[in-house]
Each structure stands twice: as C-alpha cells, then as structure tokens.
Design a protein around this motif. Structure first.
Motif, mmCIF file in Angstrom:
data_model
loop_
_atom_site.group_PDB
_atom_site.id
_atom_site.type_symbol
_atom_site.label_atom_id
_atom_site.label_comp_id
_atom_site.label_asym_id
_atom_site.label_seq_id
_atom_site.Cartn_x
_atom_site.Cartn_y
_atom_site.Cartn_z
ATOM 1 N N LEU A 117 25.169 -25.727 -29.618
ATOM 2 C CA LEU A 117 25.665 -25.028 -30.800
ATOM 3 C C LEU A 117 24.545 -24.917 -31.821
ATOM 4 C CD1 LEU A 117 29.188 -26.659 -31.247
ATOM 5 C CD2 LEU A 117 28.670 -24.404 -30.327
ATOM 6 N N GLY A 118 24.508 -23.790 -32.520
ATOM 7 C CA GLY A 118 23.498 -23.592 -33.540
ATOM 8 C C GLY A 118 23.722 -24.506 -34.736
ATOM 9 N N THR A 119 22.633 -24.892 -35.390
ATOM 10 C CA THR A 119 22.710 -25.699 -36.607
ATOM 11 C C THR A 119 21.794 -25.105 -37.664
ATOM 12 O OG1 THR A 119 20.865 -27.195 -36.102
ATOM 13 C CG2 THR A 119 23.010 -27.758 -35.154
ATOM 14 N N LYS A 120 22.027 -25.477 -38.902
ATOM 15 C CA LYS A 120 21.211 -24.984 -40.013
ATOM 16 C C LYS A 120 19.787 -25.541 -39.950
ATOM 17 C CE LYS A 120 25.091 -24.481 -43.253
ATOM 18 N NZ LYS A 120 25.663 -24.945 -44.539
ATOM 19 N N ASN A 121 19.628 -26.669 -39.276
ATOM 20 C CA ASN A 121 18.350 -27.374 -39.300
ATOM 21 C C ASN A 121 17.447 -27.062 -38.109
ATOM 22 O OD1 ASN A 121 19.214 -28.757 -41.644
ATOM 23 N ND2 ASN A 121 20.308 -30.236 -40.378
ATOM 24 N N GLU A 122 17.840 -26.104 -37.269
ATOM 25 C CA GLU A 122 17.023 -25.804 -36.096
ATOM 26 C C GLU A 122 16.966 -24.307 -35.853
ATOM 27 O OE1 GLU A 122 16.638 -28.273 -32.197
ATOM 28 O OE2 GLU A 122 18.334 -26.901 -31.913
ATOM 29 N N ASP A 123 15.788 -23.831 -35.511
ATOM 30 C CA ASP A 123 15.607 -22.414 -35.192
ATOM 31 C C ASP A 123 16.475 -22.058 -33.983
ATOM 32 O OD1 ASP A 123 13.754 -19.909 -35.488
ATOM 33 O OD2 ASP A 123 13.825 -20.369 -33.352
ATOM 34 N N PRO A 124 17.214 -20.943 -34.025
ATOM 35 C CA PRO A 124 18.102 -20.578 -32.912
ATOM 36 C C PRO A 124 17.384 -20.456 -31.570
ATOM 37 C CG PRO A 124 18.591 -19.242 -34.836
ATOM 38 C CD PRO A 124 17.350 -20.011 -35.164
#
Length: 351
Positions: free
Chosen positions: A261-268
C-alpha cells in the motif's frame, strides 16, 4: 468455568497475537473440541480481544452455536464449547478497518464443513496493512484453497481502507464431505505475472501508474508482465488509498503473490519496486506458496484426508504457531519440516 475443558491454549506463546486465537477456535469449531484460550494476544502491547478479534470469535460462535464465556472487548480469556456447524446467512460488521481477509481465514474452513450452504456478509477493511489485501485472498489464496477441493463465490460491494473501514464483501460457500490432500512441491516455470495498481478517493491515477512502473522495472527479466492501472470508482471506494497487488502463475499452477500500500513517506515507484522484489524472491527460492498463504495452508492440511506436502521458503513464525496449535488440538496430526535446498517441505497427514 462453563464445562470441563481438556484443551487449554496459552495465547501469549510464539506469535502471541491473533493467529493463536484464529487457529485454535477454527479447529475447535470444525472438530467440536472444547477449548480455553488464556492470555489472549499476550505478546502484544495491547493484549486481549480487540474489535476485529471479537467479531471473529462472535462469527465462529454463531456458526457452531457454541457455548462461550469471556467474549467481550478486551477479554484475555475465552472458553468455547462448539456444537454442529450450521449453514445460513451471517452478517458481521467490524466498526474499524479491521481486515475482512482475516475474518475469512477463520470462517472458510468452518463453512466448508457446515450442514448447508453459507452466505457471509462481511463489513470492515478490504485493503489494509498487517493483513492480506482482499484482492490477494481472491487471486492467490482462492486457487490454492481450491486445490483442497473446496471453493467460494465472492462479490465485492464496497472497498474499505484505513482508518474508516466500511468495506463490504459477500461470500457464498457450499459445503464439502472432506478436503483432499495436496502436493505442492514443484514450482515449475513462471508463465505470467499480472497485477493491479490502483488509486482511490481523491488521489490521482498518477499514483497507480507510478506504482506499476516501479514494479515493472523490477520485473523486466520476466517475459510476460501485465499490470493494470486504474482509478477506483468513487461509488465503490470513496476514501483515499493507493496500492498494488502482484501475482505470479506457473505452469504447475502455483500462485505466488505480493502486495503493498502507498504511504506518504515513500515514493510510489519505490513501493512498487518493493512489492516486485518480494515476489521475485519467492520465485527465485523455488517456493510453491508465499509467506502470506504459508500459514493458511496449515489448517487445511491438518483437516485434509491424507498426506499433504507443500514447498515453502523460510518457515514463518505464523506458520510455526499454526503448526503448534494444530498438533496440540488434533492429537492424531503431526507435521514434519523437511529442509530442501533453499526451501522447506511441510508434510502432514491430516485428521
């Protein structure tokens, strides 16, 4: 105490979380074994029954009309005395984003041994951290489940993400007389890798493209890779989330999965790469089952009629826990771990 209970499980052992509870109560319901589970989730910072675990216990209680004690939020001890498993229509609503996939882990082995078809209307989280995404359950676990001779029909009504939840799925299961043993020891050759990258809510579809691009870059060595990128319909997925699900299928019909799942703290793109690297690692070690299905195989192997063999990678703590509980509750079941190169073969003659 509500009756004489010979089988007692310490919920703080090994994995020390919800896995102990799920496996113990599933086998209790199927085999009609009264059980007491103490120190529930004793290995967690917040022990006891949380909302998701409570709903799972309530569902199993209803499926087998069990007499119970201790089924309440925060409870650290449960007594469970089951009767016959009965089909019908059951509704469960987790008030949080608790995983619907984990509810299915406890319910499916029970419903296939019920006295009639069962419909489960389950509400909660469909795509959340710390649990298989619902897409993994349908695209990876389901074909593995079918190798044991059982299946389920599945309808996704609405997606639910952290923290709100609110997703809904409807699952229909027809009972079987018995489960067949499986031999999943030859991974074979990868014939295709496919998957889905999505963005939902107000998030732009660009995120789905970035997730897919990162995964595709990591999977260049494989001939056939197809990852669909899409924006979820707001009517089905109104809240924000982005993620990716990957599946590798082989010519021996092994299904291996990975997701993120995508997170705000990691580049997609990096998120997509991580999911792909995880899938590649499973393929390269020669496993027939990935770590997310590995522990789910244990209950099915223990209940199947005959000897099952499954090739896996490193034995996970969840799997060790499931084996420990199965052997403790089913006295005629014994698992054997056979090292085989970079893999291990789990072998079991079922009950």
């Amino acid at each position: 105490m509500i009756d004489t209970i010979e089988t007692e499980i310490d919920g703080s052992l090994l994995e020390g979380g919800g896995q102990v509870l799920r496996v113990a109560l599933t086998l209790s319901a199927v085999k009609k074994i009264p059980v007491r589970i103490k120190n529930i989730r004793g290995g967690r910072a917040k022990p006891g029954l949380m909302e998701q675990h409570l709903k799972g216990v309530e569902l199993l209680r209803d499926l087998c009309f069990a007499r119970t004690k201790g089924i309440s939020f925060g409870s650290r001890e449960v007594e469970f005395i089951p009767e016959d498993l009965r089909g019908g229509h059951y509704r469960v609503q987790i008030k949080t984003a608790g995983s619907i996939s984990l509810l299915l882990q406890v319910a499916l082995p029970c419903t296939i041994f019920a006295n009639a078809p069962t419909t489960l209307d389950l509400k909660g989280g469909t795509n959340a951290e710390m649990a298989p995404q619902i897409d993994y359950t349908t695209e990876v676990f389901k074909p593995l489940f079918e190798k044991f001779g059982a299946t389920f029909d599945f309808d996704l009504m609405k997606r639910g993400y952290f923290p709100k939840g609110g997703g809904e799925v409807v699952v229909t299961v027809n009972p079987v007389e018995s489960l067949k043993p499986v031999d999943l020891t030859d991974q074979g050759k990868v014939t295709s890798i496919y998957g889905w990258a999505f963005a939902a809510g107000t998030l732009p579809i660009k995120l789905a493209h970035q997730l897919a691009y990162g995964a595709t870059e990591e999977l260049k060595k494989f001939d056939k890779v197809e990852i669909e990128r899409y924006k979820e319909d707001r009517n089905i997925a109104p809240d924000n989330c982005a993620g990716i699900i990957l599946v590798a299928e082989t010519d021996t019909k092994c299904y291996l999965g990975a997701s993120a799942l995508g997170t705000k703290n990691e580049d997609p793109e990096e998120t997509g790469r991580k999911a792909a690297k995880e899938l590649v690692a499973v393929i390269e070690e020669g496993s027939c089952v990935d770590k997310y299905s590995q522990d789910q195989m244990i209950v099915l192997m223990a209940l199947a009629k005959g000897q099952s063999r499954v090739r896996v990678g490193e034995i996970t703590l969840h799997t060790k826990t499931a084996i420990f509980i199965a052997e403790k509750m089913l006295k005629d079941v014994k698992f054997e771990i056979i090292p085989s190169g970079t893999t291990n073969i789990i072998q079991c003659t079922g009950s």
